[in-house]
Write a protein that holds these residues in place. Structure first.
Motif, mmCIF file in Angstrom:
data_model
loop_
_atom_site.group_PDB
_atom_site.id
_atom_site.type_symbol
_atom_site.label_atom_id
_atom_site.label_comp_id
_atom_site.label_asym_id
_atom_site.label_seq_id
_atom_site.Cartn_x
_atom_site.Cartn_y
_atom_site.Cartn_z
ATOM 1 N N ARG A 167 136.453 13.525 -1.031
ATOM 2 C CA ARG A 167 135.309 14.433 -1.067
ATOM 3 C C ARG A 167 134.876 14.853 0.330
ATOM 4 N NH1 ARG A 167 130.962 13.054 -5.710
ATOM 5 N NH2 ARG A 167 132.305 12.144 -7.300
ATOM 6 N N GLY A 207 139.524 15.825 -9.772
ATOM 7 C CA GLY A 207 138.756 16.555 -8.766
ATOM 8 C C GLY A 207 137.931 17.684 -9.337
ATOM 9 N N LEU A 208 137.793 17.717 -10.669
ATOM 10 C CA LEU A 208 136.980 18.773 -11.288
ATOM 11 C C LEU A 208 135.499 18.497 -11.061
ATOM 12 C CD1 LEU A 208 138.901 19.100 -14.679
ATOM 13 C CD2 LEU A 208 139.128 20.551 -12.637
ATOM 14 N N GLU A 209 134.717 19.543 -10.963
ATOM 15 C CA GLU A 209 133.279 19.406 -10.725
ATOM 16 C C GLU A 209 132.583 18.865 -11.977
ATOM 17 O OE1 GLU A 209 131.869 19.791 -7.895
ATOM 18 O OE2 GLU A 209 133.622 20.588 -6.856
ATOM 19 N N THR A 210 131.595 17.983 -11.772
ATOM 20 C CA THR A 210 130.785 17.456 -12.874
ATOM 21 C C THR A 210 129.313 17.555 -12.498
ATOM 22 O OG1 THR A 210 130.785 15.186 -12.034
ATOM 23 C CG2 THR A 210 132.618 15.818 -13.479
ATOM 24 N N ASP A 211 128.452 17.405 -13.490
ATOM 25 C CA ASP A 211 127.010 17.466 -13.225
ATOM 26 C C ASP A 211 126.516 16.212 -12.502
ATOM 27 O OD1 ASP A 211 126.829 19.918 -14.449
ATOM 28 O OD2 ASP A 211 126.375 19.067 -16.428
ATOM 29 N N THR A 238 127.082 13.725 -9.698
ATOM 30 C CA THR A 238 127.849 13.521 -8.463
ATOM 31 C C THR A 238 128.138 12.053 -8.184
ATOM 32 O OG1 THR A 238 125.781 13.513 -7.186
ATOM 33 C CG2 THR A 238 126.969 15.610 -7.364
ATOM 34 N N LYS A 287 135.011 11.521 -8.759
ATOM 35 C CA LYS A 287 135.551 12.862 -8.992
ATOM 36 C C LYS A 287 137.075 12.851 -8.935
ATOM 37 C CE LYS A 287 135.202 17.500 -6.917
ATOM 38 N NZ LYS A 287 134.520 18.294 -5.852
ATOM 39 N N TYR A 288 137.603 12.204 -7.910
ATOM 40 C CA TYR A 288 139.053 12.076 -7.734
ATOM 41 C C TYR A 288 139.478 10.703 -8.246
ATOM 42 C CZ TYR A 288 138.592 16.190 -4.785
ATOM 43 O OH TYR A 288 138.317 17.457 -4.316
ATOM 44 N N LYS A 345 144.058 23.843 -8.841
ATOM 45 C CA LYS A 345 143.531 22.501 -8.576
ATOM 46 C C LYS A 345 144.635 21.590 -8.046
ATOM 47 C CE LYS A 345 140.181 21.063 -8.707
ATOM 48 N NZ LYS A 345 139.249 20.814 -7.571
ATOM 49 N N ASN A 367 144.474 19.833 -4.361
ATOM 50 C CA ASN A 367 144.491 18.379 -4.201
ATOM 51 C C ASN A 367 145.570 17.923 -3.235
ATOM 52 O OD1 ASN A 367 142.341 18.069 -5.910
ATOM 53 N ND2 ASN A 367 143.547 17.430 -7.676
#
Length: 580
Positions: free
Chosen positions: A50, A125-129, A131, A135-136, A203, A207
């Motif tokens: 990140r 590595g997709l975005e989520t609500d 944090t 993520k990875y 993506k 990565n």
């Protein structure tokens, strides 16, 4: 690994790993062992991917001949570290802060953890609500496990309308060493095999690029600071080993990241390099045949006590070399006293559990006593020592105030050397500190696990099958009896016995007369359970009668019913002292 050109004040992660691999960056003996689990390693790599800063690595550049160890690459929990000394006085950088992070990175990028390699999900590595979520995605795994997992997503036709996001796990070390042309081919193969959408292809590309940037090029996430960097070997203002020790102590004291015993072992290593291997080997040896679980903290307290330094783990005492010399001189005899004490507790007292004696600190006075005996052993049939051990264990006097109470008892009641263990002093000390002033059901019930274990012939030792674990069980079910009786009566030792976990979990709230009808009669006899008296209408009478029988029998078994014990309590005298 390939070399990497860099500014002398900046280091990429890969460059640091190169220096670790070459032996230019090492761990001084004052550093504790590697303790991070795989979950923390995975989170560290998520932070790195990140672009989060993960702290500063503090190094000391020196030419001093100091004991050190190389970074572990292929981690195995049972392996002991191997120490060396910089006898050639070459330039070495020692890690003063950051060894857990660097060791984690070295294992992940350059080795294995318990035989498993480090993998990255190249499609994570997709975005989520949230944090705070990782993520990875990374994990240690075997090649077979990874192949099986990737196979679930490789058959495009079998995926159908599945809403599962595709995954593809790949070895992170191999990815970092892969030539660019091979990386392009790999991306193409993965895209075709998984039938990736355009966004998933993007993506995957991001990565792979991010991995190469974070570990090969960036110097922002993991910064280094080097003390005495590039100074001549004979430069007068170079830090001494004592300066470095003070820096190390202050860093780790402020963060409370090391226990006091960890810090003490680190300080001992400075003057006494052999302790790096001697202490772990002894702890491994003493725990092989026992389930008392002797630990570093206990051994250090015993060493302090027998060296005349008290039992308080005060690492400031070791800033004086003379005190370290005292510990070195006491070491061999102290360890023999510990060995003999463990034998005494297991063989003579029939106990093999630190929990059942109220914690390992209970044993420190016995180690201290044996240290000053020439034979390092209790004489045959030494009833005073046995009785004192049981008194300490039932009262749990050393469970709290471990720094002050053990030292106070040794100081006030133990002469050096002594012919007999001061059992009368033990009784007096217990009365002053706990309020127990005789051997009765209050004292015995204070450690019901010990009383019931002695009663039923259990020593508290290791159980290899989890469903055979002994558990304290209510004879009359607690859930039903507390509807009518006070919980103090329901939880009284008179209503307790020890039952294996499997039987205990399956008995539910059955009437004890029904449940115990199938139990071996000899087992019930040892536990002082008379089926004919199991009438819930006479519950109070049952508890009172059985409690009295338990206390009487346990006192006879331990010798606590003897006249000398009663006399010791009745003749106690002294003044209470404040606890620290």
């Amino acid at each position: 690994m390939q070399s990497h050109t860099r500014d002398k004040n900046l280091s990429s992660i890969f460059a640091l790993i190169n220096d670790i691999e070459a032996g230019d960056v090492v761990l001084p003996a004052i550093q504790r062992d590697f303790v991070w689990d795989t979950g923390r390693i995975e989170k560290l790599f998520d932070s790195l991917m990140r672009g989060y800063p993960v702290g500063i690595v503090l190094l000391w550049e020196t030419y001093e001949s100091i004991q050190y160890r190389r970074f572990v690459k292929d981690y195995r929990s049972e392996d002991l570290p191997i120490y060396k000394e910089n006898t050639d006085k070459k330039r070495i950088r020692y890690v003063l802060d950051g060894q857990q992070r660097l060791t984690s990175i070295n294992i992940a990028l350059n080795g294995t953890h318990e035989g498993k390699e480090f993998y990255i999900n190249l499609l994570s590595g997709l975005e989520t609500d949230d944090t705070s979520e990782e993520k990875y995605h990374f994990k240690f795994s075997s090649l077979k496990e990874i192949q099986d997992e990737n196979a679930l997503y490789l058959d495009v036709d079998s995926q159908g309308d599945s809403e599962d996001k595709p995954e593809y796990w790949f070895s992170l070390p191999k990815l970092l060493k892969m030539p660019p042309i091979d990386a392009l081919k790999m991306k193409s193969d993965i895209s075709a095999s998984l039938g990736l959408t355009d966004s998933a292809k993007l993506k995957l590309d991001e990565n792979i690029s991010q991995v190469r940037f974070v570990f090969n090029e960036s110097s922002e996430c993991l910064k280094t600071q080097t003390i005495d960097a590039s100074l001549p070997a004979d430069y007068k203002s170079r830090k001494t080993v004592f300066d470095i020790l003070e820096i190390f102590v202050r860093i780790n004291s402020q963060g409370v990241r090391l226990s006091r015993s960890d810090l003490i072992v680190s300080m001992l290593r400075l003057y006494w390099p052999d302790v790096s291997s001697l202490l772990p080997k002894f702890i491994e040896e003493i725990n092989k045949g026992s389930d008392l679980k002797i630990d570093t903290d206990f051994v250090i307290r015993c060493l302090f006590s027998t060296s005349g330094l008290g039992t308080r783990l005060d690492f400031d005492l070791l800033r004086k070399k003379a005190n370290v010399d005292l510990i070195r001189q006491a070491y061999d005899q102290c360890l023999d006293a510990i060995r003999s004490t463990v034998d005494f507790v297991r063989i003579d007292c029939k106990i093999d559990s630190g929990r059942m004696i109220g914690g390992l600190n209970t044993l420190i006075p016995f180690v201290h006593f044996l240290y000053f005996k020439k034979t390092k052993a209790f004489k045959a049939g030494d009833s005073n020592a046995r009785k004192a051990l049981y008194l300490f264990a039932f009262s749990k006097i050393f469970t709290q105030h471990s720094d002050s109470r053990t030292g106070a008892f040794i100081r006030d009641f133990m002469s050096e050397p002594a012919t007999d263990f001061p059992m009368a002093g033990a009784a007096a000390f217990i009365t002053w500190k706990t309020g127990f002033d005789c051997v009765d059901d209050n004292l015995i019930g204070n450690n019901s696990e010990l009383a019931l274990s002695l009663l039923q012939g259990r020593n508290g030792g290791k159980v290899f099958y989890s469903k055979n674990l002994p558990e304290i069980d209510h004879i009359f079910p607690r859930s039903t009896m507390e509807e009518k009786y006070d919980s103090i009566l329901v939880n009284n030792i008179g209503n307790l016995w020890i039952l294996q976990q499997l039987a205990n979990r399956n008995k539910s709230a059955k009437d004890p007369k029904i449940f115990l009808a199938a139990v071996d009669k000899g087992l019930l006899l040892n536990a002082l359970i008379d089926i004919d008296t199991l009438d819930k209408r006479k519950f109070r009478s049952f508890v009172d009668t059985r409690r009295t029988k338990i206390v009487d029998l346990v006192c006879k078994m331990t010798g606590l019913a003897d006249a000398d014990v009663k006399s010791a309590f009745s003749n106690e005298e002294g003044e209470d002292e404040d606890e620290d």
